[in-house]
Design a protein around this motif. Structure first.
Motif, short mmCIF file in Angstrom:
data_model
loop_
_atom_site.label_atom_id
_atom_site.label_comp_id
_atom_site.label_asym_id
_atom_site.label_seq_id
_atom_site.Cartn_x
_atom_site.Cartn_y
_atom_site.Cartn_z
N CYS A 91 0.95 -0.78 -0.21
CA CYS A 91 0.11 -0.16 -0.01
C CYS A 91 1.17 1.19 -0.36
CB CYS A 91 -1.12 0.04 1.16
SG CYS A 91 -0.67 0.12 2.87
N ARG A 92 2.10 1.33 0.69
CA ARG A 92 2.81 2.37 0.77
C ARG A 92 3.80 2.30 -0.36
NH1 ARG A 92 4.92 4.39 5.61
NH2 ARG A 92 4.63 4.02 7.17
N ILE A 93 3.16 1.30 -1.58
CA ILE A 93 4.69 1.56 -2.68
C ILE A 93 3.30 2.58 -3.80
CG2 ILE A 93 5.61 0.55 -4.29
CD1 ILE A 93 6.73 -1.33 -2.91
N PHE A 94 2.50 1.97 -3.53
CA PHE A 94 1.23 2.17 -4.20
C PHE A 94 0.82 3.30 -4.34
CE2 PHE A 94 -3.36 2.93 -5.52
CZ PHE A 94 -3.82 2.28 -6.66
N ALA A 95 0.85 3.92 -2.92
CA ALA A 95 0.54 5.41 -2.28
C ALA A 95 1.79 6.10 -3.10
CB ALA A 95 0.08 5.60 -0.95
N GLN A 96 3.01 5.67 -3.20
CA GLN A 96 4.16 6.43 -3.69
C GLN A 96 3.81 6.50 -5.43
OE1 GLN A 96 8.30 4.50 -3.22
NE2 GLN A 96 8.76 7.03 -3.70
N TRP A 97 3.36 5.79 -5.92
CA TRP A 97 3.23 5.52 -7.83
C TRP A 97 2.08 6.27 -7.55
CZ3 TRP A 97 -2.42 4.24 -9.60
CH2 TRP A 97 -1.72 3.85 -11.36
N ALA A 98 1.42 6.72 -6.96
CA ALA A 98 -0.30 7.37 -7.21
C ALA A 98 -0.40 8.83 -6.60
CB ALA A 98 -1.67 6.56 -6.04
N ASP A 99 0.59 9.27 -5.77
CA ASP A 99 1.05 10.85 -5.54
C ASP A 99 1.89 11.07 -6.79
OD1 ASP A 99 -0.24 10.93 -3.34
OD2 ASP A 99 1.38 11.10 -2.01
N PHE A 172 -7.94 -2.29 -1.48
CA PHE A 172 -6.90 -4.09 -1.88
C PHE A 172 -8.15 -4.49 -0.17
CE2 PHE A 172 -3.67 -0.87 -3.12
CZ PHE A 172 -2.53 -2.28 -3.06
N GLY A 173 -9.32 -4.20 -0.20
CA GLY A 173 -9.81 -4.52 0.62
C GLY A 173 -10.85 -3.83 1.19
N MET A 174 -11.15 -4.29 2.04
CA MET A 174 -13.29 -3.49 2.17
C MET A 174 -13.34 -2.79 3.64
SD MET A 174 -15.01 -5.77 1.08
CE MET A 174 -16.14 -5.11 1.57
N GLU A 175 -11.90 -2.32 3.42
CA GLU A 175 -11.35 -0.85 4.59
C GLU A 175 -10.56 -0.20 3.31
OE1 GLU A 175 -13.41 -0.16 6.52
OE2 GLU A 175 -14.11 -1.69 7.07
N PRO A 176 -10.82 1.32 3.70
CA PRO A 176 -9.97 1.98 2.54
C PRO A 176 -8.20 2.31 4.04
CG PRO A 176 -11.01 3.83 4.52
CD PRO A 176 -11.52 2.44 4.12
N CYS A 177 -7.60 1.94 2.81
CA CYS A 177 -6.16 2.57 3.54
C CYS A 177 -5.47 3.45 2.33
CB CYS A 177 -5.31 1.31 3.03
SG CYS A 177 -4.67 1.04 1.39
N VAL A 178 -3.72 3.13 3.03
CA VAL A 178 -3.14 5.30 2.30
C VAL A 178 -3.54 5.03 1.07
CG1 VAL A 178 -1.54 3.76 2.59
CG2 VAL A 178 -1.40 6.75 2.72
N ALA A 179 -3.03 3.66 0.28
CA ALA A 179 -3.29 3.84 -1.26
C ALA A 179 -4.79 4.55 -1.51
CB ALA A 179 -3.67 2.41 -1.81
#
Length: 315
Positions: A91-99, A172-179
Motif C-alpha cells: 500500500c505504501r508503494i502504491f501510494a507513492q506511485w499514485a502521488d 485493497f479490501g473492505m476498508e480504505p488504506c493510504v493507497a
C-alpha cells in the motif's frame, strides 16, 4: 498533544487527500487557508522556503509533504490504520506511485485548455496567467506530460484502478488504506473541479462507485484559524526535541557524510524546488528535521520525508 493545524486551500488535491484522512481517523483539526500561488509569506515564515500545499503544523513543529504527514497522523491515531500490517509494503508503494505517476497524468488531463478555462471561467484573465506562471516556475526540474499523452496514460491507469475496485469496496479490501486516499485526489479533481472533463470516468464505472465511497468518509471536525494565529501558536510553543515529536524513528542514518549540527538545505527533487535552510537536527531512515529561526514564528523544527528530497550542506 497540541492541535493539528492544516495549512491548505479548497481546490488543492493533496489537501483533499489529508482532509479525508483526518476524517477517516476522526481527528479534529484546525483549518488555515493559504494562497494557491506565491507570495505566501505566512507559509514561508513557518517552513523557511517550502511552499507546496498542504503543510501540517503541531505547535512549533512543521511537517511537509503528505507522505510524511500520513505517518504523523498514523502515529497520532493508529486506528483505523492507513497501513494494514499484511499490506504495509504494497500500500505504501502504491501510494507513492499514485502521488506521482498517477497524479501527474490526472493533472495533465485536468489542466488541459478546456479544464483550465472551466476553472478560471469566473476569474479575471490575469488570475489564469498568474497561476500558469506560478506552476511553470514550480516545474522547472520536471518533465510535464502534454495533454494528449496525459489523457492516454490517465485512461490506462483508470482501467487498472477499476480492476481493483471491481473486486472490493476499496482498492485493497473492505476498508480504505493510504493507497485509496493517494489514488483518489487526482480523480477528485476531475470529478469536482473540472466536471466538464469527467466523462473520461464513464468507461470505468467501478472507479466512480469507489470514489463515492471515499468521498463519503468526509473531512471530520474542522474549525477555522487565521494564519496570523497559527504563527502566534508557533511562536508561543517550543518545538519538540528530535525523537520526542510525532515521528517515531530517531536513529541517525548518515548517507551523505553530513553530521548533525551542520547548516544544510533540503529541496524537493522535482516539483517546487525552493530550498529550506536550517541546522540539521535529525536524519533518520524516514525523515530529515531542520532547526530554524524566524522573526515572527520564532524557533521551529521543519520536517521532511527522506524520499523525494535532496539534502546538501549549505554554501
Amino acid at each position: 498533544m497540541n492541535d493539528l493545524i492544516l495549512h491548505h486551500y479548497a481546490s488543492s488535491p493533496f489537501s483533499e487527500k489529508l482532509r479525508l484522512i483526518l476524517g477517516y481517523k476522526k481527528l479534529p483539526w484546525k483549518s488555515v487557508l493559504v494562497p494557491a500561488i506565491l507570495p505566501k509569506p505566512d507559509v514561508v515564515a513557518l517552513t523557511g522556503g517550502y511552499r507546496r500545499t498542504p503543510v501540517l503544523q503541531v505547535g512549533a513543529d512543521i511537517y511537509c509533504d503528505t507522505a510524511l504527514i500520513c505517518d504523523v497522523l498514523e502515529h497520532v491515531r493508529p486506528e483505523p490504520t492507513l497501513h494494514p500490517p499484511h499490506l504495509k509494503g504494497v500500500c505504501r508503494i502504491f501510494a507513492q506511485w499514485a502521488d506521482t505517476t498517477l497524479f501527474w497524468a490526472a493533472m495533465g488531463y485536468n489542466l488541459q485548455p478546456r479544464g483550465a478555462a472551466h476553472i478560471f471561467a469566473k476569474a479575471p484573465p490575469e488570475a489564469a496567467k498568474a497561476f500558469a506562471e506560478d506552476r511553470k516556475a514550480m516545474s522547472t526540474n520536471m518533465v510535464r506530460l502534454r495533454p494528449g499523452d496525459a489523457t492516454s496514460a490517465y485512461r490506462s491507469y483508470l482501467r487498472r484502478i477499476a480492476n481493483m475496485a471491481d473486486e472490493h469496496d476499496f482498492l485493497f479490501g473492505m476498508e480504505p488504506c493510504v493507497a485509496d486516499f493517494a489514488a483518489y485526489h487526482g480523480i477528485w479533481y476531475t470529478r469536482n473541479q473540472v466536471p466538464v472533463l469527467a466523462d473520461i470516468l464513464n468507461a470505468t464505472p467501478s472507479v466512480g462507485e469507489w470514489a463515492q465511497r471515499v468521498e463519503a468518509i468526509g473531512h471530520g471536525a474542522m474549525t477555522r484559524l487565521t494564519s496570523a494565529d497559527a504563527i502566534a501558536i508557533a511562536a508561543a510553543n517550543d518545538p519538540q526535541p528530535p525523537g520526542a515529536n510525532l515521528l517515531v524513528d530517531s536513529a541517525f542514518q548518515d548517507d551523505h557524510g553530513i553530521p548533525l549540527g551542520t547548516r544544510v538545505t533540503i529541496t524537493p527533487e522535482t516539483f517546487g524546488s525552493e530550498p529550506t535552510e536550517g541546522e540539521l537536527i535529525a536524519a533518520t531512515r524516514t525523515h530529515y528535521s531542520l532547526r530554524r529561526q524566524d522573526a515572527r514564528a520564532g524557533l521551529v523544527h521543519v520536517h521532511f520525508p527522506r524520499l523525494g528530497y535532496v539534502l546538501r550542506a549549505a554554501a
